[in-house]
Enzyme design. Structure first.
Site, PDB file in Angstrom:
ATOM      1  N   LEU A  61      68.279  69.365   3.502  1.00  0.00           N
ATOM      2  CA  LEU A  61      69.343  68.937   2.591  1.00  0.00           C
ATOM      3  C   LEU A  61      68.850  68.915   1.144  1.00  0.00           C
ATOM      4  CD1 LEU A  61      70.865  65.988   4.630  1.00  0.00           C
ATOM      5  CD2 LEU A  61      71.570  68.373   4.576  1.00  0.00           C
ATOM      6  N   GLY A  91      59.089  63.892  -0.619  1.00  0.00           N
ATOM      7  CA  GLY A  91      59.299  64.515   0.678  1.00  0.00           C
ATOM      8  C   GLY A  91      60.627  65.244   0.752  1.00  0.00           C
ATOM      9  N   ASP A 124      62.901  44.135  -4.672  1.00  0.00           N
ATOM     10  CA  ASP A 124      62.998  45.358  -5.467  1.00  0.00           C
ATOM     11  C   ASP A 124      64.458  45.723  -5.695  1.00  0.00           C
ATOM     12  OD1 ASP A 124      61.537  48.707  -5.286  1.00  0.00           O
ATOM     13  OD2 ASP A 124      61.956  47.398  -6.974  1.00  0.00           O
TER      14      ASP A 124
END
Length: 867
Positions: A545, A551, A665
């Protein structure tokens, strides 16, 4: 007390920020005062050192803002005096009373508060029968304060007490030594004493009040003595109290180099400068911070380098002189007592084991923050390991000119499982220095040769027998069984390899975590690699995709026809495995419509895989900061709804889940949007699980700068209010449409929170918010959201609202807006769309027509966004 014991106390704090301003704790002491007692707020004009200014005094480097001679220092407080009539030359502070032993190197990339180690004497005169003698130690100016943890006194026949101020109990018995070579006494004349008050107590002072009490047994002999004092003075620029105030006036701001940052000094009013991460040099001069070229293997060719300090050998990549070490962080310092000091730590080195990759240290506070980014402390002993660069072994191999493991028979390895970075070691059976070639490199010793030779002859005999039997049996069975054996062998190898990866990736631990929770076992599945290979047609390139910085994301169709996104990192460090398992464990225990759904993971490959549901419309970060030319933006109504949904998800994590979760976060890139532009909170790799009876946990600081809670950064105590602060920054982004750290009109980096709080004092909120928000939102909504953000950004966590209160406020605003927008005054009937006054905003009912993602584009953002 030996001078090397004193040198171990030099403490250089870390500058971890990369922006121009930081929020710091309130200083524990009042502003330093002049001799008359009045606070000093000297406003200076920025100076630049002349090319004619001396840069050395003997073997001591002189770096601006310090200087020798007129016009060579930032201000007169930093004037130094070099006495060339002595051998070696002696360096003094401007009062000539304090002899400079060691100066913190402003070239070090992580220095924020400088330290100057000084030596001076005070005379103690007592009359017959006197009971006490008081002394006051004063720094030469208000730019300096004494670090009480680094104060050492040598004197005979006296007890010494540190007498109180606002930071110290009324009296503290202070350890002294009559013998300069005595190390760290715990007793003075039979009494317990505190030879080094704890630095964690923020113990600094100017002046320092001391009380000298004669020892009774020696009282008659005490007439006049000289006490030798060795101390560390911390220094900063104090013409302004904060970075924000100093940077507002370019004529006085000291951080003049590009790629430099300003940090508020926590223990005295004022600020210091440092080079940004990846740069090194002097931030106080123009062009002083330059790119850090990292590891330099060619430095080993310098044959003039000294390779010992006393009895301690100094092997490459370490060195004692400029140009003798592979990088600046490996340059060591050998003092006159032949003890080595590492610039970024408070102790001294007793041994360097280059073969095993560690150094032994003595007399240091065992705190990882003291050592710098290249060193890792062993918590079980006073031992440091090092990394030669913050790279993986695969990355290091790709840069052969800077690759450290140059010796034949050497290999690259990771230092530990939690820290990124590599070092080198000799292969098994070899010993020596893996960082050099030639006779000093990795070589096989005699014992190893003997051990290898004997088995070699036996192996030759056994191999001959095996070959003979193999040929005979092979002639009979080869035709029938070759293919069968080959297939079984391949399947066995694959099975063993997958089991090896499964174990290495903590698969057994995750299985145990999932099986111990019924909810987790029903919602989370550990997929086999074979299942995901079928789902992606063996990870066919046509199923990709998209590619991100870390990655790739593949399109996958599971056996039950569910379409999923499969996250596969290029490489993952062993230390990140714990973070990976942490994220899976957290997501397996929560179920909320505004939290991204995790189907499971696979641990049978070298790199663990995550299987998520699709979140088609990317992240809030991508949408709000996309290219303006695409004529696409979210309406204020949709932004208000997304904020309410995200706050609801965080409230669920804090108090509604079976076990509290602090996200740690919270930021725009971790809020994804599905097909209906519904918020989905994601990325729990940094989150922490907290038992219901805990109010906070103490942990290493982690998060994204700009969103990071200053109270959490200061105390290391993570609690629910840390997420509230980050959410306050998120609300500011929705109002102002600026990133949490942005470049202001002067070209400097500035945090959004400090900008907002400063502008709120100067002009109405309606002039601060973005034009689209001003056009679409009502004045009441702007004021309400700005007030809510202001409360979330309070310095004290206890003054901030809870996430529940934040959610209730946002839900109320969105409900009131929906009611006023959906009911027309003419007939009272509800409308079915959310108005967009700007003309280019979108709402969920029209989003698909304006911003459609194909299945191949979905979830791409989660592969490339940084944590």
């Amino acid at each position: 007390m030996a001078i090397h014991t004193v040198l171990q106390m030099l403490l250089l704090l870390s500058c971890i920020t990369t922006t121009t301003t930081t929020t710091t704790a309130t200083a524990p002491l009042a502003a330093p005062a002049s001799d008359s007692g009045a606070p000093i707020h000297q406003k200076s004009i920025r100076k630049f050192p002349s090319a004619n200014c001396p840069n050395k005094c003997g073997d001591k480097d002189i770096m601006f803002p310090f200087g020798i001679g007129p016009g060579c220092s930032q201000q007169t407080s930093f004037d130094l005096i070099c006495d060339n009539t002595t051998y070696p030359p002696r360096l003094y502070l401007r009062d000539r009373a304090m002899d400079v032993i060691f100066m913190g190197d402003t070239r070090a990339p992580l220095v924020s508060i400088g330290g100057v180690l000084i030596d001076f004497s005070i005379a103690i005169s007592t009359s017959q029968g006197a009971e006490v003698y008081n002394a006051s130690l004063k720094s030469p100016s208000s730019n300096f304060v004494f670090a009480l943890s680094n104060l050492w006194i040598t004197v005979c026949n006296f007890y010494i007490y540190l007498i109180g101020n606002s930071n110290i109990s009324p009296e503290i018995p202070f350890c002294t030594s009559c013998d300069p070579d005595e190390l760290d006494p715990d007793m003075v004349y039979g009494k317990k004493c505190n030879h080094r008050p704890p630095f964690e107590a923020h113990m600094v002072a100017n002046p320092v009040q001391l009380k000298f009490v004669p020892v009774k047994e020696a009282h008659q002999q005490v007439q006049r003595q000289i006490a030798s004092v060795v101390a560390t003075l911390y220094w900063n620029i104090n013409d302004q109290h904060t970075c924000a105030a100093a940077s507002a006036d370019e004529t006085i701001f000291a951080c003049v180099s590009s790629h430099s940052s300003c940090v508020d000094t926590p223990y005295m009013p004022g600020y210091s400068c440092c080079c940004d991460v990846g740069y090194t040099g002097n931030p106080y001069v123009l062009g002083g911070c330059s790119s850090d070229h990292g590891y330099n293997p060619s430095a080993r060719r310098n044959v003039t380098c000294t390779r010992s300090c006393g009895k301690i050998k100094v092997p490459f990549p370490f060195g004692l002189e400029d140009g003798c070490s592979a990088r600046t962080g490996f340059q060591l310092y050998c003092n006159t007592s032949a003890f080595m000091l590492l610039d970024s730590m408070t102790g001294y080195i007793t041994n360097i084991n280059i073969t095993e990759g560690y150094m032994d240290i003595e007399g240091t506070s065992h705190d990882q923050s003291n050592y710098g980014p290249l060193y890792i402390a062993d918590r079980d002993s006073r031992r440091l390991r090092w990394v030669v660069a913050n790279l993986t072994c695969q990355e290091a191999h790709q840069h052969i000119s800077t690759y450290a493991c140059v010796s034949p028979n050497s290999e690259c390895l990771y230092v530990n499982s939690t820290t990124m970075g590599y070092s080198c070691k000799c292969n098994d059976g070899y010993a020596g220095n893996p960082y050099v070639t030639g006779p000093d490199g990795c070589k096989c010793n005699d014992d190893t040769i003997k051990m290898k030779c004997a088995p070699s002859r036996k192996q030759t005999i056994l191999s001959g027998i095996a070959i003979g039997l193999g040929i005979g049996l092979g002639l009979l069975l080869l035709g029938l069984s070759a293919m069968f054996i080959l297939c079984r062998w391949r399947r066995g190898v694959q099975k063993r390899l997958r089991m090896k990866y499964f174990t290495k990736n903590h698969g057994l631990l995750l299985e145990q975590l999932i099986s111990s929770s019924e909810d987790a076992s029903e919602k989370t599945k550990i997929f086999s690699l074979e299942e995901l290979e079928r789902a992606t047609n063996n990870f066919d390139h046509t199923r990709i995709l998209g590619r991100g910085g870390h990655g790739m994301v593949y399109k996958g169709i599971l056996s039950d026809q569910r379409v999923v996104a499969i996250k596969k990192s290029n490489v993952i460090e062993q230390g990140e495995i714990d973070q990976f398992i942490n994220e899976v464990a957290i997501l397996s225990q929560i179920n909320h419509r505004n939290i991204v759904k995790l189907h499971g993971c696979c641990l049978e490959s070298e790199v663990p895989l995550l299987v998520y549901d699709f979140v088609p419309n990317g992240s809030l970060f991508e949408i709000l900061y996309s290219d303006p030319s695409n004529n696409f933006s979210l309406s204020w109504d949709v932004c208000l709804r997304i904020a309410a949904q995200a706050s609801g998800a965080l409230y669920y994590l804090h108090s509604a889940a079976s076990i509290s979760v602090f996200h740690r976060d919270v930021k725009f890139s971790n809020i994804l949007l599905d097909a209906n532009y519904t918020a989905k909170v994601s990325d729990f790799g940094a989150s922490r699980l907290v038992h219901i009876d805990q109010t906070h946990i103490t942990t290493h600081v982690q998060g994204t700068f700009g969103y990071l809670d200053p109270e959490y950064f200061r105390t290391r105590q993570l609690n629910e209010k840390s997420d509230v602060y980050s959410f306050g920054v998120l609300l500011l982004e929705l109002l102002l449409r600026r990133k949490p750290v942005f470049t202001n009109e002067s070209g400097s980096s500035q945090s959004l929170s400090s900008y907002f709080l400063g502008e709120m004092q100067a002009r109405p909120i309606s002039e601060i918010v973005a034009a689209q928000v001003r056009d679409e939102a009502t004045e009441e909504e702007i004021i309400s959201v700005a007030s809510l953000a202001d409360m979330c950004l309070r310095i004290q966590g206890e003054e901030r609202p809870t996430m529940k209160e934040v959610e209730m406020t946002l839900q109320l605003l969105h409900t009131k807006r929906s009611m006023s927008s959906h009911v027309t005054p003419e007939n009272g009937r509800a409308e079915h769309s959310v108005p967009s006054h700007s003309g280019n905003g979108v709402d969920p009912t029209s989003a698909d027509s304006q911003r459609c993602y194909s299945l191949e584009q979905e979830f791409l953002s989660s592969a490339s966004l940084p944590r």
